[in-house]
Scaffold this active site. Structure first.
Site, PDB file in Angstrom:
ATOM      1  N   LYS A   4      48.750  20.258 -31.908  1.00 32.14           N
ATOM      2  CA  LYS A   4      49.336  19.058 -32.506  1.00 32.14           C
ATOM      3  C   LYS A   4      50.339  19.469 -33.578  1.00 32.14           C
ATOM      4  O   LYS A   4      50.129  20.455 -34.295  1.00 32.14           O
ATOM      5  CB  LYS A   4      48.217  18.197 -33.094  1.00 32.14           C
ATOM      6  CG  LYS A   4      48.628  16.844 -33.646  1.00 32.14           C
ATOM      7  CD  LYS A   4      47.392  16.085 -34.091  1.00 32.14           C
ATOM      8  CE  LYS A   4      47.731  14.744 -34.727  1.00 32.14           C
ATOM      9  NZ  LYS A   4      46.512  14.006 -35.156  1.00 32.14           N
ATOM     10  N   SER A  36      45.906   9.541 -33.600  1.00 34.59           N
ATOM     11  CA  SER A  36      47.253  10.086 -33.707  1.00 34.59           C
ATOM     12  C   SER A  36      47.480  11.351 -32.878  1.00 34.59           C
ATOM     13  O   SER A  36      48.602  11.828 -32.762  1.00 34.59           O
ATOM     14  CB  SER A  36      47.549  10.413 -35.173  1.00 34.59           C
ATOM     15  OG  SER A  36      46.643  11.411 -35.667  1.00 34.59           O
ATOM     16  N   SER A  39      41.233   9.724 -34.550  1.00 35.09           N
ATOM     17  CA  SER A  39      42.480  10.281 -34.004  1.00 35.09           C
ATOM     18  C   SER A  39      42.287  11.397 -32.991  1.00 35.09           C
ATOM     19  O   SER A  39      43.255  11.838 -32.373  1.00 35.09           O
ATOM     20  CB  SER A  39      43.380  10.774 -35.144  1.00 35.09           C
ATOM     21  OG  SER A  39      43.952   9.676 -35.810  1.00 35.09           O
TER      22      SER A  39
END
Length: 536
Positions: free
Chosen positions: A127, A207, A231
């Site tokens: 990420k 996210s 997330s």
């Protein structure tokens, strides 16, 4: 016994039950013959007779150890897959310029018999809020799109030391969805909008949107996500993959763009529980070469009674819709048929947790993001970041708001007695919500839906994501794990499992048994759209 050896043994023992429980599909020795005997599913990819949609890390290591597959071939296959498939979903932001050289180094270690552990040669995506010294780390914001950080995040160092191939970075919800009051998950000014690979006009949740979508589309073997509240587990559920939010502190937060040190953690995402557990062992510093014996037990047969006698508390959450509730009913029936005892529960204190969590995060975000920005080029604190967004129109192409930033600037400092009291109450009530529920019913875990069916992506409307199931474990710092439970039409839904502090190994073992029983994973079909919107 030295502490390192103790931890290596603990990691081996944690993963051994997962290998014994198995993952959906045939054992390693059947992989090659299966690849030749059956046609590939839609959008699968094969390399040297291996189906990347379904192969596990232990199976890949068997192939590499006997020379029927190399890390370079595996990495090249994923790079080809990214080039062919990622334009549909926009999950991968950038490829590491050293990916192939990392793979070549792994091949040399395999030839010399000096493999560093189960992740040696395995391609991993990160990420884009995880610091990498050789690639930009932006948290999705143009404000950080300049020079890369000076050093890797600690978890990246562990992955490199384990021989993993850092394949690249994934898109994410900008600033981990902590900028605007009505954000759109999966959108960032740096990467644009990530799409759900099952139905392309649907949202991937956030996210860790790009990490989940990339794993679902078989663009890497595993990916790293991060979570403050939901997330990892919501994107995992909505993209039909496995996602583990570890116990707080099990994985170092050093070098990860923060929201709150009181809740933030990185964690693994994969297409099966075994790969998730192996990656967690490395991230937590306990999965090196010394734990290799357990990781090699790919010949272990599936245990048919792994769920027998397990007690699971089902928190139904009917607010997520009748279709999800019906899926939970079917899931409970299948677990009971496998010998589990499933009782319905409602963890207490949820309204109070919802009332206290957001104000506490505002204060902690101001403290923690200021400290992080001071280590990077670009805006040096939150006030400068707010001004950057005001003066850069590209930051406002999907949604213009930065209300959370502005509220954080006005929030009381973390030294304020009111904040300290609120955080103490949050910790107490969140832990009691899980501990008391598990004790009252004699549970091994609490289960709930991880997500509703994916909503359509709409920048004007924003997300439709009031999903309370992740909050107790997120606020308590306890582990949670999302495994595929099934689908509502074409749209995946995850089953979220949660348990007590530092019970990650037991939770992963239970998750492997649930995964084996439900067998709910299926490859995405990249449909452009489907019928009417599900309503969460």
């Amino acid at each position: 016994m030295k502490k390192r050896s103790v931890w290596a043994l603990a990691a081996a023992l944690a993963v051994a039950p997962l290998l014994a429980a198995g993952v959906p599909g045939p054992p390693a020795q059947a992989v090659a013959s299966r690849a030749e005997a059956s046609p590939p599913p839609v959008d699968s990819v094969r390399v040297r007779g291996v189906d990347l949609d379904t192969v596990t890390i232990p199976e890949l290591q068997e192939h590499m150890n006997r020379g029927s597959l190399t890390a370079s071939e595996l990495t090249s296959a994923y790079l080809r897959r990214i080039r062919a498939v990622d334009p549909k979903i926009d999950a991968v932001l950038r490829i590491s310029p050293t990916a192939l050289s990392q793979a070549a180094a792994s091949d040399l270690r395999h030839r010399r018999g000096k493999v560093r552990g189960p992740l040696d040669g395995i391609p991993v995506l990160l990420k884009d809020n995880v610091n990498t010294r050789d690639m930009p780390t932006t948290a999705g914001s143009l404000a950080l799109a300049g020079s890369p950080p000076d050093t890797d995040a600690e978890l990246v160092g562990r992955l490199r030391a384990a021989g993993a191939v850092i394949l690249g970075k994934t898109n994410m919800s900008e600033w981990a969805n902590f900028r605007a009051a009505r954000p759109t998950s999966g959108w960032s000014a740096v990467g644009g909008q990530t799409h759900n690979p099952y139905v392309l006009d649907r949202n991937p949740c956030g996210s860790s949107s790009g990490s989940a979508a990339a794993v679902a589309a078989s663009l890497a073997q595993v990916a790293i996500g991060t979570e403050t509240d939901g997330s990892i587990v919501c994107p995992a559920g909505m993209n039909g993959v496995v996602g583990h939010k570890p116990s707080l502190g099990l994985v170092s937060p050093s070098g990860v763009v923060p929201i709150s040190a009181e809740q933030d953690t990185a964690g693994p995402m994969a297409r099966n529980v075994v790969d998730t557990a192996i990656t967690l062992a490395v991230l937590s510093g306990h999965g090196g070469a010394g734990s290799g014996d357990a990781f090699g037990r790919t010949e272990a047969v599936t245990r048919g009674d792994a769920l027998r006698g397990k007690r699971i508390g089902l928190w139904r959450l009917p607010s997520l819709g009748a279709d999800v509730d019906a899926l939970m009913t079917r899931t409970a029936a299948r677990l009971r048929a496998a010998g589990a005892q499933v009782v319905e529960v409602t963890p207490p204190y949820q309204d109070r947790l919802a009332e206290l969590e957001f104000p506490a995060l505002l204060s902690e975000f101001h403290r923690d993001i200021d400290a992080y920005l001071a280590s990077r080029e670009g805006p040096r604190d939150l006030a400068a970041l707010v001004e950057f967004n005001r003066t850069h129109p590209a930051e406002r192409t999907c949604f213009a708001g930065q209300e959370l930033f502005e509220q954080a600037l006005a929030a009381p400092p973390t030294t304020d007695p009111r904040h300290r009291a609120a955080r103490a109450e949050l910790k107490d009530l969140s832990r009691r919500s899980i501990d008391e529920t598990m004790a009252a019913h004699g549970l091994d875990a609490i289960a709930s839906p991880a997500n509703p069916p994916a909503w359509t992506t709409d920048c004007a409307r924003g997300d439709n994501d009031v999903i309370p199931s992740s909050t107790p474990a997120a606020v308590a710092g306890y582990p949670s794990l999302s495994v595929p439970a099934g689908s509502v039409g074409e749209l995946p839904v995850g089953l979220l499992l949660m348990s007590g502090d530092r019970q990650d190994a037991a939770l992963l073992s239970l998750g492997a048994a649930v995964e084996q029983r439900l067998r709910a994973w299926r490859a995405p079909r990249f449909l452009p759209t489907v019928g009417p919107r599900p309503v969460a």
